[in-house]
Motif scaffolding. Structure first.
Motif, PDB file in Angstrom:
ATOM      1  N   ARG A 193     -10.803 -13.337  -3.179  1.00 39.69           N
ATOM      2  CA  ARG A 193     -11.807 -14.352  -2.863  1.00 39.69           C
ATOM      3  C   ARG A 193     -12.400 -14.212  -1.459  1.00 39.69           C
ATOM      4  O   ARG A 193     -12.650 -15.192  -0.764  1.00 39.69           O
ATOM      5  N   GLY A 194     -12.621 -12.980  -1.039  1.00 37.03           N
ATOM      6  CA  GLY A 194     -13.311 -12.758   0.220  1.00 37.03           C
ATOM      7  C   GLY A 194     -12.475 -12.994   1.461  1.00 37.03           C
ATOM      8  O   GLY A 194     -13.030 -13.165   2.554  1.00 37.03           O
ATOM      9  N   TYR A 195     -11.161 -12.966   1.340  1.00 35.15           N
ATOM     10  CA  TYR A 195     -10.300 -13.234   2.493  1.00 35.15           C
ATOM     11  C   TYR A 195      -9.819 -11.933   3.133  1.00 35.15           C
ATOM     12  O   TYR A 195      -9.106 -11.158   2.518  1.00 35.15           O
ATOM     13  N   LEU A 196     -10.196 -11.731   4.394  1.00 28.41           N
ATOM     14  CA  LEU A 196      -9.640 -10.628   5.166  1.00 28.41           C
ATOM     15  C   LEU A 196      -8.281 -10.999   5.732  1.00 28.41           C
ATOM     16  O   LEU A 196      -7.466 -10.129   6.041  1.00 28.41           O
ATOM     17  N   GLY A 197      -8.035 -12.281   5.886  1.00 26.38           N
ATOM     18  CA  GLY A 197      -6.770 -12.770   6.423  1.00 26.38           C
ATOM     19  C   GLY A 197      -6.737 -14.272   6.350  1.00 26.38           C
ATOM     20  O   GLY A 197      -7.731 -14.925   6.014  1.00 26.38           O
ATOM     21  N   PRO A 198      -5.593 -14.874   6.662  1.00 26.33           N
ATOM     22  CA  PRO A 198      -5.488 -16.335   6.635  1.00 26.33           C
ATOM     23  C   PRO A 198      -6.297 -16.957   7.765  1.00 26.33           C
ATOM     24  O   PRO A 198      -6.613 -16.287   8.758  1.00 26.33           O
ATOM     25  N   CYS A 199      -6.606 -18.227   7.625  1.00 23.98           N
ATOM     26  CA  CYS A 199      -7.436 -18.884   8.637  1.00 23.98           C
ATOM     27  C   CYS A 199      -6.704 -19.041   9.962  1.00 23.98           C
ATOM     28  O   CYS A 199      -7.332 -19.120  11.016  1.00 23.98           O
ATOM     29  N   GLY A 200      -5.371 -19.116   9.932  1.00 22.00           N
ATOM     30  CA  GLY A 200      -4.603 -19.233  11.172  1.00 22.00           C
ATOM     31  C   GLY A 200      -4.483 -20.640  11.700  1.00 22.00           C
ATOM     32  O   GLY A 200      -4.057 -20.835  12.844  1.00 22.00           O
ATOM     33  N   CYS A 201      -4.830 -21.639  10.878  1.00 18.12           N
ATOM     34  CA  CYS A 201      -4.771 -23.030  11.337  1.00 18.12           C
ATOM     35  C   CYS A 201      -3.340 -23.548  11.446  1.00 18.12           C
ATOM     36  O   CYS A 201      -3.091 -24.521  12.143  1.00 18.12           O
ATOM     37  N   SER A 202      -2.413 -22.931  10.715  1.00 15.78           N
ATOM     38  CA  SER A 202      -1.017 -23.351  10.739  1.00 15.78           C
ATOM     39  C   SER A 202      -0.129 -22.150  11.054  1.00 15.78           C
ATOM     40  O   SER A 202      -0.562 -21.006  10.993  1.00 15.78           O
ATOM     41  N   GLU A 203       1.121 -22.428  11.386  1.00 15.55           N
ATOM     42  CA  GLU A 203       2.081 -21.370  11.660  1.00 15.55           C
ATOM     43  C   GLU A 203       2.503 -20.685  10.353  1.00 15.55           C
ATOM     44  O   GLU A 203       2.614 -21.309   9.311  1.00 15.55           O
ATOM     45  N   ASN A 204       2.755 -19.382  10.449  1.00 15.80           N
ATOM     46  CA  ASN A 204       3.390 -18.614   9.372  1.00 15.80           C
ATOM     47  C   ASN A 204       2.587 -18.608   8.072  1.00 15.80           C
ATOM     48  O   ASN A 204       3.148 -18.746   6.983  1.00 15.80           O
ATOM     49  N   MET A 205       1.276 -18.413   8.174  1.00 11.72           N
ATOM     50  CA  MET A 205       0.445 -18.348   6.984  1.00 11.72           C
ATOM     51  C   MET A 205       0.470 -16.931   6.412  1.00 11.72           C
ATOM     52  O   MET A 205       0.392 -15.944   7.143  1.00 11.72           O
ATOM     53  N   ARG A 206       0.583 -16.849   5.093  1.00  8.53           N
ATOM     54  CA  ARG A 206       0.598 -15.556   4.407  1.00  8.53           C
ATOM     55  C   ARG A 206      -0.798 -14.932   4.358  1.00  8.53           C
ATOM     56  O   ARG A 206      -1.805 -15.613   4.420  1.00  8.53           O
ATOM     57  N   GLY A 207      -0.803 -13.624   4.127  1.00 11.12           N
ATOM     58  CA  GLY A 207      -2.045 -12.942   3.796  1.00 11.12           C
ATOM     59  C   GLY A 207      -2.508 -11.979   4.870  1.00 11.12           C
ATOM     60  O   GLY A 207      -1.931 -11.862   5.949  1.00 11.12           O
ATOM     61  N   GLY A 208      -3.575 -11.284   4.552  1.00 10.55           N
ATOM     62  CA  GLY A 208      -4.169 -10.351   5.492  1.00 10.55           C
ATOM     63  C   GLY A 208      -4.237  -8.951   4.929  1.00 10.55           C
ATOM     64  O   GLY A 208      -3.240  -8.395   4.473  1.00 10.55           O
ATOM     65  N   ILE A 209      -5.434  -8.378   4.927  1.00 14.45           N
ATOM     66  CA  ILE A 209      -5.625  -7.044   4.380  1.00 14.45           C
ATOM     67  C   ILE A 209      -4.861  -6.005   5.199  1.00 14.45           C
ATOM     68  O   ILE A 209      -4.433  -4.979   4.677  1.00 14.45           O
ATOM     69  N   GLY A 210      -4.648  -6.280   6.495  1.00 15.98           N
ATOM     70  CA  GLY A 210      -3.870  -5.364   7.322  1.00 15.98           C
ATOM     71  C   GLY A 210      -2.426  -5.276   6.871  1.00 15.98           C
ATOM     72  O   GLY A 210      -1.828  -4.190   6.848  1.00 15.98           O
ATOM     73  N   ARG A 211      -1.833  -6.417   6.503  1.00 18.20           N
ATOM     74  CA  ARG A 211      -0.452  -6.420   6.010  1.00 18.20           C
ATOM     75  C   ARG A 211      -0.362  -5.737   4.649  1.00 18.20           C
ATOM     76  O   ARG A 211       0.605  -5.020   4.363  1.00 18.20           O
ATOM     77  N   ALA A 212      -1.350  -5.967   3.809  1.00 16.48           N
ATOM     78  CA  ALA A 212      -1.364  -5.300   2.503  1.00 16.48           C
ATOM     79  C   ALA A 212      -1.439  -3.787   2.680  1.00 16.48           C
ATOM     80  O   ALA A 212      -0.723  -3.025   2.012  1.00 16.48           O
ATOM     81  N   ALA A 213      -2.305  -3.353   3.580  1.00 16.79           N
ATOM     82  CA  ALA A 213      -2.457  -1.912   3.813  1.00 16.79           C
ATOM     83  C   ALA A 213      -1.162  -1.295   4.319  1.00 16.79           C
ATOM     84  O   ALA A 213      -0.806  -0.166   3.964  1.00 16.79           O
ATOM     85  N   PHE A 214      -0.432  -2.036   5.147  1.00 12.27           N
ATOM     86  CA  PHE A 214       0.830  -1.514   5.665  1.00 12.27           C
ATOM     87  C   PHE A 214       1.846  -1.307   4.540  1.00 12.27           C
ATOM     88  O   PHE A 214       2.567  -0.307   4.520  1.00 12.27           O
ATOM     89  N   GLN A 215       1.903  -2.256   3.599  1.00 16.30           N
ATOM     90  CA  GLN A 215       2.852  -2.126   2.488  1.00 16.30           C
ATOM     91  C   GLN A 215       2.566  -0.873   1.657  1.00 16.30           C
ATOM     92  O   GLN A 215       3.474  -0.142   1.271  1.00 16.30           O
ATOM     93  N   VAL A 216       1.301  -0.632   1.387  1.00 11.97           N
ATOM     94  CA  VAL A 216       0.930   0.554   0.609  1.00 11.97           C
ATOM     95  C   VAL A 216       1.231   1.822   1.404  1.00 11.97           C
ATOM     96  O   VAL A 216       1.761   2.809   0.866  1.00 11.97           O
ATOM     97  N   SER A 217       0.914   1.787   2.689  1.00 11.82           N
ATOM     98  CA  SER A 217       1.164   2.949   3.541  1.00 11.82           C
ATOM     99  C   SER A 217       2.647   3.280   3.601  1.00 11.82           C
ATOM    100  O   SER A 217       3.050   4.453   3.527  1.00 11.82           O
ATOM    101  N   GLU A 218       3.489   2.262   3.745  1.00  9.94           N
ATOM    102  CA  GLU A 218       4.931   2.498   3.820  1.00  9.94           C
ATOM    103  C   GLU A 218       5.465   3.094   2.524  1.00  9.94           C
ATOM    104  O   GLU A 218       6.316   3.992   2.534  1.00  9.94           O
ATOM    105  N   ALA A 219       4.969   2.580   1.387  1.00 16.37           N
ATOM    106  CA  ALA A 219       5.435   3.112   0.100  1.00 16.37           C
ATOM    107  C   ALA A 219       5.072   4.581  -0.046  1.00 16.37           C
ATOM    108  O   ALA A 219       5.815   5.361  -0.657  1.00 16.37           O
ATOM    109  N   ARG A 220       3.953   4.987   0.511  1.00 17.46           N
ATOM    110  CA  ARG A 220       3.513   6.384   0.403  1.00 17.46           C
ATOM    111  C   ARG A 220       4.374   7.337   1.230  1.00 17.46           C
ATOM    112  O   ARG A 220       4.262   8.555   1.093  1.00 17.46           O
ATOM    113  N   LYS A 221       5.219   6.804   2.089  1.00 14.15           N
ATOM    114  CA  LYS A 221       6.109   7.676   2.861  1.00 14.15           C
ATOM    115  C   LYS A 221       7.267   8.193   2.013  1.00 14.15           C
ATOM    116  O   LYS A 221       7.967   9.108   2.423  1.00 14.15           O
TER     117      LYS A 221
END
Length: 528
Positions: free
Chosen positions: A54-82
């Motif tokens: 739904r067009g989200y690059l990341g969480p809005c950051g209005c609260s502590e410890n919000m999930r999400g973010g394309i950067g975190r998703a990319a890291f998970q895929v990158s780590e699996a490729r190792k």
């Protein structure tokens, strides 16, 4: 920001993928280094699926410890490729935009965001993606111009995954899904993933259709904007999954190969892991509520945050560990990878987000200056917004409390982040956004910054002219607060807990005219 202790506990050092280009890459399904060849046989493969972003690059950051973010998703895929297994990243669609129609002022920002998302998917080595209504908000030509590999509704895309073939089928109806899955099998797919552009309940019905030949079915669109708050897995004959919306979780499917090809079966024995993950999540939720408690002591907050980081590390180890596999059967497991706030982001992907943040504010401000229109005046007989200063003349005693509140610093928080010209943020950080006589232009915010008196009590012109409790909202209720303190931006909001933070002497309680012990020690009632 990545917490060093958590990163060390989880993953050690980072690796960085190559820079993003507009050229469509071949699907990244294996991990051999340059100059080497892939092994003839592999023991399995890993699939990652995103959907309903739904067009989200990341969480809005209005609260502590919000999930999400394309950067975190990319890291998970990158780590699996190792590792030594082929890795495929697939997107289920409904990812590029959050609405099916946009106001003219939204277009520059939302198009730029969709392009940033497309660049991030390319960076992650996107193998293929389906499309849905939230991808065509700016038309099919815009979507196709992004250059991402797509599979049309009713079509099949075969992807090599070591010694097996994975078939990706896309559909917007059960009948179309049945036909496409049969086609995938006839073309030689060993494992078939169905991407159905429908909410979970409809996907469950489709999973029961006779002739369906998918191994796992992904619901790629939540019913409403706020109905995708949880990851959902239905373990029926065909497992049905619905990832948390807005890019907050990935679906991970681990395949294990027997010596001979054959149909895949859902592996048993994951129940203990799932129960432990659920228990860790429940504990993290309770800690989140404490961490987000208004007025929490900073030292106690730090202790609770450290404990939460430990829980996230334990959970991440569970959801990313290779499942045990029987060597005599072709099996698979389905898990969710929640993109928690303490997890690392891939630097190259985070750089894309940073560039978007830097560019979009300038773009929106320039559009407002060239095309922006002032808000219309209020209807006849209705009050207009006048700003805080007319309120001060009669309610001076209320201002010291307000000036110490977060409401008074709402605009400043955006400025500190460089997001004061982001359309997704500004509405809850100014007074009267897109209301008659309020703020409708990013270049004309002066005097209406922050959550002011009229944000809660309503437009005040009539009350200024003739003070009365009949022409102002004297006691705003919870229904007004949750227009900004909603499930997404303020998931731990509790009206009765938060209300005392904005009430006190001069604002809901009596005020002492002089300090205790002075000649004038009487109480002064609060003005209506």
């Amino acid at each position: 920001m990545v917490r060093p202790a958590l990163v060390a506990a989880l993953l050690g050092s980072l690796s960085v993928l190559g820079g993003c280009t507009r050229k469509e890459p071949a699907p990244q399904a294996s991990t051999p280094q340059a100059g080497t060849s892939a092994p003839a046989q592999t023991s399995g493969a890993i699939l990652f699926v995103s959907a309903d972003t739904r067009g989200y690059l990341g969480p809005c950051g209005c609260s502590e410890n919000m999930r999400g973010g394309i950067g975190r998703a990319a890291f998970q895929v990158s780590e699996a490729r190792k590792g030594g297994l082929p890795v495929l990243y697939v997107d289920g669609g409904n990812s590029l935009f959050g609405e099916t129609s946009l106001k003219p002022g939204q277009v520059p920002q939302e198009e730029l965001k969709a392009k940033a998302l497309a660049d991030a998917m390319r960076l992650m080595g996107l193998a293929v993606r389906a499309t849905g209504p939230l991808d065509d908000t700016r038309g099919a030509a815009f979507r196709q111009g992004l250059g991402l590999p797509e599979v049309a509704d009713g079509a099949v895309k075969l992807l090599p995954a070591g010694s097996r073939q994975v078939g990706i089928v896309s559909a917007d109806s059960g009948a179309q899904l049945v036909a496409a899955s049969a086609q995938a099998r006839s073309q030689g797919a060993d494992f078939v993933v169905g991407l159905l552009d429908a909410p979970l309940e409809d996907a469950q019905k489709a999973a029961e259709l006779p002739g369906l030949a998918v191994d796992v079915l992904v619901s790629t669109r939540s019913a409403t904007e706020l109905s995708g708050e949880q990851n959902r897995l239905v373990k029926s004959a065909v497992p049905v999954v619905a990832p948390q919306s807005k890019g907050r979780s990935l679906v991970r499917v681990d395949l294990s190969y027997a010596p001979r090809p054959g149909r895949f079966t859902l592996q048993k024995g994951q129940a203990d892991m799932e129960r432990e993950v659920a228990a860790l999540e429940q504990r993290a939720v309770l800690l989140d509520k404490d961490i987000n408690q208004p007025g929490i002591d900073p030292k106690l907050k730090a202790l609770k945050q450290a404990k939460r980081d430990e829980l996230v590390a334990r959970k991440q180890a569970l959801v990313s560990a290779p499942p045990s596999a029987a060597s005599d059967v072709n099996g698979f497991t389905v898990r969710f990878v929640p993109l928690e706030s303490g997890l690392p982001s891939l630097p190259d992907a985070q750089a894309l987000v940073a560039r978007y943040d830097a560019e979009v504010g300038k773009l929106n401000l320039a559009w407002a200056k060239e095309h922006g229109q002032d808000c219309p005046p209020p209807a006849k007989g209705q009050s207009a917004f006048v700003g805080n200063e007319p309120c001060r003349s009669c309610h001076e005693e209320a201002f010291p409390l307000w000036e110490k509140s977060k409401h008074h610093h709402a605009w400043e928080t955006l400025v500190d982040l460089g997001k004061q010209h982001h359309l997704n943020c500004v509405g809850c950080h100014v007074t009267g956004w897109e209301q008659p006589s309020g703020v409708c232009r990013l270049d004309k915010v002066e005097g209406r910054e922050d959550v002011g008196c009229e944000s809660c009590h309503g437009p005040g012109s009539a009350h200024v002219d003739e003070p009365s409790s009949d022409n102002i909202v004297a006691a705003p209720g919870e229904a007004l607060c949750v227009t900004c303190h909603n499930a997404e931006n303020s998931p731990h909001f509790d009206f009765l807990t938060y209300l005392p933070r904005i009430l006190g002497p001069g604002h809901g309680e009596p005020v002492s005219a002089k300090p205790s012990g002075s000649p004038a020690d009487a109480q002064k009632p609060a003005k209506p």
